[in-house]
Motif scaffolding. Structure first.
Motif, PDB file in Angstrom:
ATOM      1  N   LEU A   7       4.343  -0.846  -2.123  1.00  0.00           N
ATOM      2  CA  LEU A   7       4.598   0.516  -2.585  1.00  0.00           C
ATOM      3  C   LEU A   7       3.733   0.844  -3.795  1.00  0.00           C
ATOM      4  O   LEU A   7       3.730   0.109  -4.782  1.00  0.00           O
ATOM      5  N   LEU A   8       3.003   1.955  -3.705  1.00  0.00           N
ATOM      6  CA  LEU A   8       2.218   2.456  -4.827  1.00  0.00           C
ATOM      7  C   LEU A   8       2.750   3.834  -5.196  1.00  0.00           C
ATOM      8  O   LEU A   8       2.745   4.756  -4.372  1.00  0.00           O
ATOM      9  N   ALA A   9       3.235   3.975  -6.427  1.00  0.00           N
ATOM     10  CA  ALA A   9       3.726   5.265  -6.915  1.00  0.00           C
ATOM     11  C   ALA A   9       2.609   5.966  -7.687  1.00  0.00           C
ATOM     12  O   ALA A   9       1.924   5.336  -8.496  1.00  0.00           O
ATOM     13  N   VAL A  10       2.444   7.251  -7.432  1.00  0.00           N
ATOM     14  CA  VAL A  10       1.423   8.046  -8.111  1.00  0.00           C
ATOM     15  C   VAL A  10       2.118   9.219  -8.790  1.00  0.00           C
ATOM     16  O   VAL A  10       2.594  10.138  -8.115  1.00  0.00           O
ATOM     17  N   PHE A  11       2.180   9.182 -10.109  1.00  0.00           N
ATOM     18  CA  PHE A  11       2.863  10.227 -10.857  1.00  0.00           C
ATOM     19  C   PHE A  11       1.997  10.753 -11.981  1.00  0.00           C
ATOM     20  O   PHE A  11       0.979  10.149 -12.336  1.00  0.00           O
ATOM     21  N   ALA A  12       2.403  11.872 -12.543  1.00  0.00           N
ATOM     22  CA  ALA A  12       1.562  12.577 -13.513  1.00  0.00           C
ATOM     23  C   ALA A  12       1.577  11.941 -14.891  1.00  0.00           C
ATOM     24  O   ALA A  12       0.523  11.778 -15.513  1.00  0.00           O
ATOM     25  N   HIS A  13       2.767  11.599 -15.400  1.00  0.00           N
ATOM     26  CA  HIS A  13       2.906  11.175 -16.790  1.00  0.00           C
ATOM     27  C   HIS A  13       3.593   9.820 -16.898  1.00  0.00           C
ATOM     28  O   HIS A  13       4.390   9.463 -16.022  1.00  0.00           O
ATOM     29  N   PRO A  14       3.340   9.097 -17.982  1.00  0.00           N
ATOM     30  CA  PRO A  14       4.187   7.943 -18.275  1.00  0.00           C
ATOM     31  C   PRO A  14       5.638   8.403 -18.400  1.00  0.00           C
ATOM     32  O   PRO A  14       5.915   9.402 -19.058  1.00  0.00           O
ATOM     33  N   ASP A  15       6.520   7.758 -17.786  1.00  0.00           N
ATOM     34  CA  ASP A  15       7.979   7.916 -17.647  1.00  0.00           C
ATOM     35  C   ASP A  15       8.374   8.548 -16.325  1.00  0.00           C
ATOM     36  O   ASP A  15       9.497   8.362 -15.863  1.00  0.00           O
ATOM     37  N   ASP A  16       7.463   9.289 -15.658  1.00  0.00           N
ATOM     38  CA  ASP A  16       7.793   9.849 -14.348  1.00  0.00           C
ATOM     39  C   ASP A  16       8.170   8.745 -13.364  1.00  0.00           C
ATOM     40  O   ASP A  16       9.086   8.898 -12.554  1.00  0.00           O
ATOM     41  N   ARG A  95     -11.169   9.299  -7.578  1.00  0.00           N
ATOM     42  CA  ARG A  95     -10.593   8.283  -8.469  1.00  0.00           C
ATOM     43  C   ARG A  95      -9.322   7.690  -7.873  1.00  0.00           C
ATOM     44  O   ARG A  95      -9.100   6.474  -7.943  1.00  0.00           O
ATOM     45  N   LEU A  96      -8.494   8.540  -7.284  1.00  0.00           N
ATOM     46  CA  LEU A  96      -7.251   8.041  -6.702  1.00  0.00           C
ATOM     47  C   LEU A  96      -7.515   7.278  -5.410  1.00  0.00           C
ATOM     48  O   LEU A  96      -6.860   6.264  -5.138  1.00  0.00           O
ATOM     49  N   VAL A  97      -8.466   7.724  -4.626  1.00  0.00           N
ATOM     50  CA  VAL A  97      -8.837   6.988  -3.414  1.00  0.00           C
ATOM     51  C   VAL A  97      -9.222   5.549  -3.766  1.00  0.00           C
ATOM     52  O   VAL A  97      -8.828   4.593  -3.087  1.00  0.00           O
ATOM     53  N   ALA A  98      -9.985   5.385  -4.847  1.00  0.00           N
ATOM     54  CA  ALA A  98     -10.383   4.043  -5.266  1.00  0.00           C
ATOM     55  C   ALA A  98      -9.165   3.189  -5.597  1.00  0.00           C
ATOM     56  O   ALA A  98      -9.121   1.993  -5.250  1.00  0.00           O
ATOM     57  N   ARG A  99      -8.175   3.783  -6.236  1.00  0.00           N
ATOM     58  CA  ARG A  99      -6.960   3.036  -6.564  1.00  0.00           C
ATOM     59  C   ARG A  99      -6.186   2.662  -5.303  1.00  0.00           C
ATOM     60  O   ARG A  99      -5.656   1.548  -5.186  1.00  0.00           O
ATOM     61  N   ILE A 100      -6.102   3.587  -4.365  1.00  0.00           N
ATOM     62  CA  ILE A 100      -5.382   3.313  -3.118  1.00  0.00           C
ATOM     63  C   ILE A 100      -6.076   2.222  -2.319  1.00  0.00           C
ATOM     64  O   ILE A 100      -5.431   1.281  -1.823  1.00  0.00           O
ATOM     65  N   LEU A 132      -4.182  14.733  -0.588  1.00  0.00           N
ATOM     66  CA  LEU A 132      -5.567  14.692  -0.117  1.00  0.00           C
ATOM     67  C   LEU A 132      -6.144  13.283  -0.207  1.00  0.00           C
ATOM     68  O   LEU A 132      -6.902  12.849   0.671  1.00  0.00           O
ATOM     69  N   ALA A 133      -5.790  12.549  -1.255  1.00  0.00           N
ATOM     70  CA  ALA A 133      -6.339  11.204  -1.432  1.00  0.00           C
ATOM     71  C   ALA A 133      -5.799  10.228  -0.397  1.00  0.00           C
ATOM     72  O   ALA A 133      -6.532   9.345   0.068  1.00  0.00           O
ATOM     73  N   VAL A 134      -4.520  10.364  -0.029  1.00  0.00           N
ATOM     74  CA  VAL A 134      -3.945   9.465   0.977  1.00  0.00           C
ATOM     75  C   VAL A 134      -4.666   9.637   2.310  1.00  0.00           C
ATOM     76  O   VAL A 134      -4.947   8.653   3.012  1.00  0.00           O
ATOM     77  N   TRP A 150      -8.738   2.443   3.691  1.00  0.00           N
ATOM     78  CA  TRP A 150      -7.383   1.910   3.841  1.00  0.00           C
ATOM     79  C   TRP A 150      -6.450   3.086   4.064  1.00  0.00           C
ATOM     80  O   TRP A 150      -6.416   4.024   3.274  1.00  0.00           O
ATOM     81  N   GLN A 151      -5.677   3.034   5.147  1.00  0.00           N
ATOM     82  CA  GLN A 151      -4.751   4.111   5.456  1.00  0.00           C
ATOM     83  C   GLN A 151      -3.312   3.688   5.204  1.00  0.00           C
ATOM     84  O   GLN A 151      -2.766   2.850   5.925  1.00  0.00           O
ATOM     85  N   PRO A 152      -2.650   4.219   4.169  1.00  0.00           N
ATOM     86  CA  PRO A 152      -1.216   3.957   4.001  1.00  0.00           C
ATOM     87  C   PRO A 152      -0.443   4.427   5.231  1.00  0.00           C
ATOM     88  O   PRO A 152      -0.815   5.404   5.885  1.00  0.00           O
ATOM     89  N   ALA A 153       0.637   3.736   5.528  1.00  0.00           N
ATOM     90  CA  ALA A 153       1.431   4.075   6.707  1.00  0.00           C
ATOM     91  C   ALA A 153       2.383   5.227   6.471  1.00  0.00           C
ATOM     92  O   ALA A 153       2.816   5.877   7.417  1.00  0.00           O
ATOM     93  N   ALA A 154       2.722   5.486   5.211  1.00  0.00           N
ATOM     94  CA  ALA A 154       3.698   6.536   4.923  1.00  0.00           C
ATOM     95  C   ALA A 154       3.467   7.099   3.530  1.00  0.00           C
ATOM     96  O   ALA A 154       3.028   6.400   2.624  1.00  0.00           O
ATOM     97  N   LEU A 155       3.781   8.378   3.398  1.00  0.00           N
ATOM     98  CA  LEU A 155       3.710   9.077   2.122  1.00  0.00           C
ATOM     99  C   LEU A 155       5.041   9.776   1.887  1.00  0.00           C
ATOM    100  O   LEU A 155       5.536  10.482   2.770  1.00  0.00           O
ATOM    101  N   TYR A 156       5.610   9.556   0.722  1.00  0.00           N
ATOM    102  CA  TYR A 156       6.882  10.174   0.359  1.00  0.00           C
ATOM    103  C   TYR A 156       6.728  10.982  -0.917  1.00  0.00           C
ATOM    104  O   TYR A 156       6.003  10.583  -1.833  1.00  0.00           O
ATOM    105  N   ALA A 157       7.443  12.097  -0.997  1.00  0.00           N
ATOM    106  CA  ALA A 157       7.517  12.893  -2.215  1.00  0.00           C
ATOM    107  C   ALA A 157       8.897  12.718  -2.836  1.00  0.00           C
ATOM    108  O   ALA A 157       9.913  12.966  -2.181  1.00  0.00           O
ATOM    109  N   ALA A 158       8.935  12.272  -4.085  1.00  0.00           N
ATOM    110  CA  ALA A 158      10.194  12.223  -4.818  1.00  0.00           C
ATOM    111  C   ALA A 158      10.646  13.651  -5.093  1.00  0.00           C
ATOM    112  O   ALA A 158       9.843  14.498  -5.484  1.00  0.00           O
TER     113      ALA A 158
END
Length: 255
Positions: A7-16, A95-100, A132-134, A150-158
């Motif tokens: 699981l990789l979480a992608v959020f805007a700010h520290p604490d999100d 930048r996010l694609v590289a992280r994924i 878009l990055a996923v 690399w293709q993640p199998a699922a994307l979820y929105a909190a």
């Protein structure tokens, strides 16, 4: 405990990450899954970076992965760097694609389309960039400089359903913030994280600067009676979004 997907979480700010998916991150880590967090704003040398590192250590989510963009509302986040909402879209996606591609997660979690209750513009932008990055991460011809596809199998929105806002509504309204919940049918997955609530709360408390602020959600939660706080943080809600073509059954956030 069953084996859960990475699981990789992608959020805007520290604490999100701690507020919105801390329980799920802790749950996946406890089950032996790889977990990580990408944070779109605040620089690695900013005051919030050490707090983020402490929170991720509590959650078992590794070291911070900071994209380093400036906050839309707080110029001290990354002085001299572009705000996330002003940054060229394709560059931010790259930048996010590289992280994924580097992490290779089976599941990615991010903000919802309305910007997570308060509608913060960084939340909305992070949602857009992550969608878009996923997709781009799985296509070799897009951002080839970011590594093999690399293709993640699922994307979820909190997210937060209208019926699940509960105590949060008046608390946020009381400090002049929006309450942007989504219709209940929008939620596809609700996770009871009670067994990991103490870990989640410890991660939230690691964001010491936000705990000290009156209008920040960690500070609001810290001033509540323990029972009220437990009611607020014990359930995390998500919406399953399309993550690209997959074979067989899609990966699930929970079993």
């Amino acid at each position: 405990m069953p084996v859960l997907p990475s699981l990789l979480a992608v959020f805007a700010h520290p604490d999100d990450e701690s507020l919105l998916a801390g329980g799920v991150l802790a749950r996946h880590h406890a089950a032996g899954a790889r977990t990580g967090v990408v944070t779109a704003t605040w620089a690695p040398d900013s005051r919030r970076a050490p707090e983020l590192a402490d929170a991720l250590a509590v959650l078992g989510a590794g070291a911070p992965r900071l994209l380093g963009y400036n906050d839309a509302r707080n110029p001290e986040a990354a002085p001299g760097r572009p705000r996330l909402i002003d940054a060229p879209l394709d560059k931010a996606i790259g930048r996010l694609v590289a992280r994924i591609r580097d992490f290779k997660p089976e599941i990615v979690v991010t903000h919802d389309a309305v910007g997570q209750l308060t509608g913060h513009p960084d939340h909305v932008r992070t949602h857009q960039i992550t969608l878009l990055a996923v997709e781009a991460a799985g296509l070799a011809h897009l951002h080839p400089e970011a590594g093999p596809p690399w293709q993640p199998a699922a994307l979820y929105a909190a997210t937060h359903p209208e019926s699940g806002v509960g105590l949060l509504g008046p608390l946020l309204e009381g400090v002049g913030k929006n309450v942007l919940a989504v219709p209940d049918p929008y939620v596809t997955t609700s996770v009871d994280i009670t067994p990991w609530a103490d870990v989640k709360w410890a991660a939230i408390l690691a964001h010491r600067g936000e705990v000290a602020r009156e209008r920040a959600l960690p500070g609001i939660l810290a001033r509540l009676p323990e029972a009220d706080r437990a009611r607020i943080i014990r359930t995390e809600h998500f919406t399953r979004l399309t993550a690209g073509p997959t074979k067989g059954d899609p990966a699930r956030l929970t079993t």
